[in-house]
Design a protein around this motif. Structure first.
Motif, mmCIF file in Angstrom:
data_model
loop_
_atom_site.group_PDB
_atom_site.id
_atom_site.type_symbol
_atom_site.label_atom_id
_atom_site.label_comp_id
_atom_site.label_asym_id
_atom_site.label_seq_id
_atom_site.Cartn_x
_atom_site.Cartn_y
_atom_site.Cartn_z
ATOM 1 N N GLN A 31 0.824 -1.204 0.000
ATOM 2 C CA GLN A 31 0.000 0.000 0.000
ATOM 3 C C GLN A 31 0.860 1.257 0.000
ATOM 4 O O GLN A 31 0.579 2.228 -0.721
ATOM 5 C CB GLN A 31 -0.920 0.001 1.224
ATOM 6 C CG GLN A 31 -1.863 1.193 1.286
ATOM 7 C CD GLN A 31 -2.907 1.173 0.204
ATOM 8 O OE1 GLN A 31 -3.801 0.319 0.196
ATOM 9 N NE2 GLN A 31 -2.844 2.118 -0.725
ATOM 10 N N ALA A 32 1.924 1.256 0.793
ATOM 11 C CA ALA A 32 2.817 2.420 0.845
ATOM 12 C C ALA A 32 3.506 2.646 -0.494
ATOM 13 O O ALA A 32 3.655 3.789 -0.945
ATOM 14 C CB ALA A 32 3.846 2.238 1.956
ATOM 15 N N ARG A 33 3.930 1.582 -1.161
ATOM 16 C CA ARG A 33 4.612 1.728 -2.447
ATOM 17 C C ARG A 33 3.643 2.171 -3.545
ATOM 18 O O ARG A 33 4.018 2.928 -4.443
ATOM 19 C CB ARG A 33 5.280 0.410 -2.841
ATOM 20 C CG ARG A 33 6.280 -0.135 -1.844
ATOM 21 C CD ARG A 33 7.530 0.719 -1.700
ATOM 22 N NE ARG A 33 7.363 1.855 -0.817
ATOM 23 C CZ ARG A 33 7.324 1.761 0.512
ATOM 24 N NH1 ARG A 33 7.416 0.593 1.112
ATOM 25 N NH2 ARG A 33 7.203 2.847 1.250
ATOM 26 N N LEU A 34 2.421 1.710 -3.505
ATOM 27 C CA LEU A 34 1.437 2.144 -4.490
ATOM 28 C C LEU A 34 1.096 3.616 -4.306
ATOM 29 O O LEU A 34 0.900 4.341 -5.292
ATOM 30 C CB LEU A 34 0.172 1.289 -4.382
ATOM 31 C CG LEU A 34 0.268 -0.122 -4.953
ATOM 32 C CD1 LEU A 34 -0.975 -0.924 -4.617
ATOM 33 C CD2 LEU A 34 0.481 -0.098 -6.460
ATOM 34 N N ASP A 35 1.023 4.063 -3.066
ATOM 35 C CA ASP A 35 0.792 5.488 -2.821
ATOM 36 C C ASP A 35 1.875 6.327 -3.485
ATOM 37 O O ASP A 35 1.597 7.375 -4.083
ATOM 38 C CB ASP A 35 0.754 5.767 -1.322
ATOM 39 C CG ASP A 35 -0.503 5.211 -0.662
ATOM 40 O OD1 ASP A 35 -1.453 4.863 -1.383
ATOM 41 O OD2 ASP A 35 -0.521 5.118 0.579
ATOM 42 N N GLU A 36 3.112 5.879 -3.397
ATOM 43 C CA GLU A 36 4.220 6.602 -4.018
ATOM 44 C C GLU A 36 4.125 6.556 -5.547
ATOM 45 O O GLU A 36 4.435 7.537 -6.221
ATOM 46 C CB GLU A 36 5.552 6.001 -3.567
ATOM 47 C CG GLU A 36 5.830 6.133 -2.075
ATOM 48 C CD GLU A 36 7.046 5.340 -1.637
ATOM 49 O OE1 GLU A 36 7.408 5.427 -0.453
ATOM 50 O OE2 GLU A 36 7.625 4.619 -2.481
ATOM 51 N N PHE A 42 -1.238 12.235 -13.359
ATOM 52 C CA PHE A 42 -2.354 13.157 -13.581
ATOM 53 C C PHE A 42 -3.183 12.723 -14.778
ATOM 54 O O PHE A 42 -2.720 11.995 -15.656
ATOM 55 C CB PHE A 42 -1.821 14.576 -13.791
ATOM 56 C CG PHE A 42 -1.020 15.085 -12.625
ATOM 57 C CD1 PHE A 42 -1.648 15.574 -11.507
ATOM 58 C CD2 PHE A 42 0.376 15.047 -12.657
ATOM 59 C CE1 PHE A 42 -0.918 16.044 -10.428
ATOM 60 C CE2 PHE A 42 1.122 15.508 -11.589
ATOM 61 C CZ PHE A 42 0.470 16.012 -10.465
ATOM 62 N N GLY A 43 -4.420 13.181 -14.811
ATOM 63 C CA GLY A 43 -5.342 12.847 -15.883
ATOM 64 C C GLY A 43 -6.770 12.933 -15.385
ATOM 65 O O GLY A 43 -7.088 13.713 -14.480
ATOM 66 N N PHE A 44 -7.646 12.095 -15.968
ATOM 67 C CA PHE A 44 -9.063 12.149 -15.636
ATOM 68 C C PHE A 44 -9.623 10.807 -15.160
ATOM 69 O O PHE A 44 -10.481 10.773 -14.294
ATOM 70 C CB PHE A 44 -9.872 12.629 -16.848
ATOM 71 C CG PHE A 44 -9.500 14.011 -17.312
ATOM 72 C CD1 PHE A 44 -10.047 15.131 -16.700
ATOM 73 C CD2 PHE A 44 -8.580 14.190 -18.344
ATOM 74 C CE1 PHE A 44 -9.704 16.401 -17.112
ATOM 75 C CE2 PHE A 44 -8.231 15.462 -18.766
ATOM 76 C CZ PHE A 44 -8.786 16.578 -18.145
ATOM 77 N N HIS A 45 -9.142 9.695 -15.739
ATOM 78 C CA HIS A 45 -9.730 8.388 -15.449
ATOM 79 C C HIS A 45 -8.653 7.420 -14.953
ATOM 80 O O HIS A 45 -7.683 7.140 -15.676
ATOM 81 C CB HIS A 45 -10.414 7.810 -16.684
ATOM 82 C CG HIS A 45 -11.500 8.694 -17.231
ATOM 83 N ND1 HIS A 45 -11.268 9.601 -18.232
ATOM 84 C CD2 HIS A 45 -12.804 8.817 -16.895
ATOM 85 C CE1 HIS A 45 -12.392 10.249 -18.504
ATOM 86 N NE2 HIS A 45 -13.344 9.789 -17.710
ATOM 87 N N ALA A 46 -8.848 6.904 -13.744
ATOM 88 C CA ALA A 46 -7.951 5.914 -13.155
ATOM 89 C C ALA A 46 -8.750 4.669 -12.813
ATOM 90 O O ALA A 46 -9.919 4.752 -12.405
ATOM 91 C CB ALA A 46 -7.284 6.475 -11.900
ATOM 92 N N MET A 47 -8.138 3.500 -12.978
ATOM 93 C CA MET A 47 -8.841 2.241 -12.754
ATOM 94 C C MET A 47 -7.935 1.256 -12.020
ATOM 95 O O MET A 47 -6.742 1.138 -12.330
ATOM 96 C CB MET A 47 -9.284 1.647 -14.100
ATOM 97 C CG MET A 47 -10.201 0.443 -13.996
ATOM 98 S SD MET A 47 -11.833 0.822 -13.318
ATOM 99 C CE MET A 47 -12.445 1.986 -14.550
ATOM 100 N N LEU A 57 -5.573 3.371 -5.518
ATOM 101 C CA LEU A 57 -5.715 4.731 -6.044
ATOM 102 C C LEU A 57 -5.873 5.759 -4.930
ATOM 103 O O LEU A 57 -6.238 6.906 -5.202
ATOM 104 C CB LEU A 57 -6.909 4.798 -6.989
ATOM 105 C CG LEU A 57 -6.896 3.795 -8.154
ATOM 106 C CD1 LEU A 57 -8.187 3.891 -8.950
ATOM 107 C CD2 LEU A 57 -5.692 4.013 -9.047
ATOM 108 N N ARG A 58 -5.612 5.380 -3.706
ATOM 109 C CA ARG A 58 -5.850 6.264 -2.560
ATOM 110 C C ARG A 58 -5.115 7.585 -2.670
ATOM 111 O O ARG A 58 -5.656 8.648 -2.351
ATOM 112 C CB ARG A 58 -5.435 5.539 -1.271
ATOM 113 C CG ARG A 58 -5.655 6.333 0.000
ATOM 114 C CD ARG A 58 -5.268 5.515 1.211
ATOM 115 N NE ARG A 58 -3.837 5.246 1.257
ATOM 116 C CZ ARG A 58 -3.244 4.542 2.232
ATOM 117 N NH1 ARG A 58 -3.977 4.022 3.206
ATOM 118 N NH2 ARG A 58 -1.935 4.342 2.215
ATOM 119 N N ALA A 59 -3.876 7.567 -3.118
ATOM 120 C CA ALA A 59 -3.053 8.781 -3.154
ATOM 121 C C ALA A 59 -3.169 9.536 -4.469
ATOM 122 O O ALA A 59 -2.534 10.581 -4.625
ATOM 123 C CB ALA A 59 -1.586 8.426 -2.887
#
Length: 263
Positions: A31-36, A42-47, A57-59
């Motif tokens: 979780q910590a590495r994904l936050d980084e 940047f953009g509009f749509h994350a999945m 996608l928390r961070a």
């Protein structure tokens, strides 16, 4: 995928393993590495594709965050995303070039066709879109049992760990450029939190002396489009204006003009 197949799928077995002491230890690191990895995308749509135990996608600060998997997340987990889609990562129900960010937490090693998962990722990502992959490292103390042919593996059953080197080769064939990666969890395969804490000193030693042997890894890649280049305004070079010759009057001294002194 049928409901009975979902119950027996590797991703469900992985979710159960994450509820154990080593699973929670791995979950915190991942979780910590994904936050980084996603904080500056940047953009509009994350999945996020699968593994609702992680908030991949928390961070991230994109306005739309979605979740796609073979089953719906639980009620408490649904607050993390704006929308949910029930589908397999091998056949994502999204338009081509429609996503700015796609996170695959353990999706490749839980799939029967990891190549197809990556092909789908390449299809749905926009040019310069970001792909983030996590997985277990087979060349580690956690993956050693499987490599040695032990009947009881430390890692959850059903998954097929893939080495980061192989994943990078596949990404290169699909015109992805790997821009970052991180290994972690160098402790031995301990099944209790007590012993995992005792081996905490191995984290710094592992990052320094055998960095590619961590039990987990995160790989971040960008989709490149061959032959594409950014085009800016057609600036024309302006010629420097010619300077006109300016005549200036000046007083000429008689001595300098060749005249002698007057009497």
């Amino acid at each position: 995928m049928l409901p009975s197949d979902v119950q027996d799928s590797p991703i469900v077995e992985l979710a159960a393993w994450l509820a154990t002491d080593p699973g929670r230890h791995a979950l915190a690191w991942e979780q910590a590495r994904l936050d980084e990895a996603v904080s500056d995308v940047f953009g509009f749509h994350a999945m996020q594709a699968g593994l609702a135990e992680l908030d991949a996608l928390r961070a991230n600060r994109m306005p739309f965050k979605g979740y796609v998997a073979g089953a719906m997340p639980s009620e408490p987990q649904r607050a993390r995303w704006n929308a949910f889609v029930v589908a397999d990562p091998e056949a994502l129900p999204f338009d081509a070039q429609s996503l700015d960010l796609l996170v695959l937490p353990h999706a490749l090693e839980c799939s029967d066709d990891p190549h197809q998962v990556l092909r789908e990722a390449e299809r749905v990502l926009i040019p310069e879109g970001r792909l983030v992959i996590t997985g277990f490292n087979p060349w580690s103390l956690w993956g050693a049992g499987r490599l040695l042919g032990r009947r009881r593996s430390f890692l959850p059953p059903g998954i097929q760990p893939l080495s980061p080197a192989r994943i990078k080769d596949w990404l290169k064939l699909l015109s992805f450029e790997v821009e970052g990666g991180r290994f972690g969890i160098y402790a031995p395969a301990c099944r209790s939190e007590k012993w995992l804490r005792r081996y905490a000193f191995m984290e710094r030693a592992g990052e320094r002396w055998w960095p590619v042997c961590g039990g987990l890894y995160v790989v971040s890649a960008v989709k490149r489009t061959v032959g594409m280049r950014l085009i800016g305004p057609a600036w024309k070079k302006q010629k420097a204006p010619r300077r006109a010759a300016v005549a200036t009057a000046r007083e000429v001294h008689p001595l300098r003009a060749g005249r002698g002194p007057t009497r």
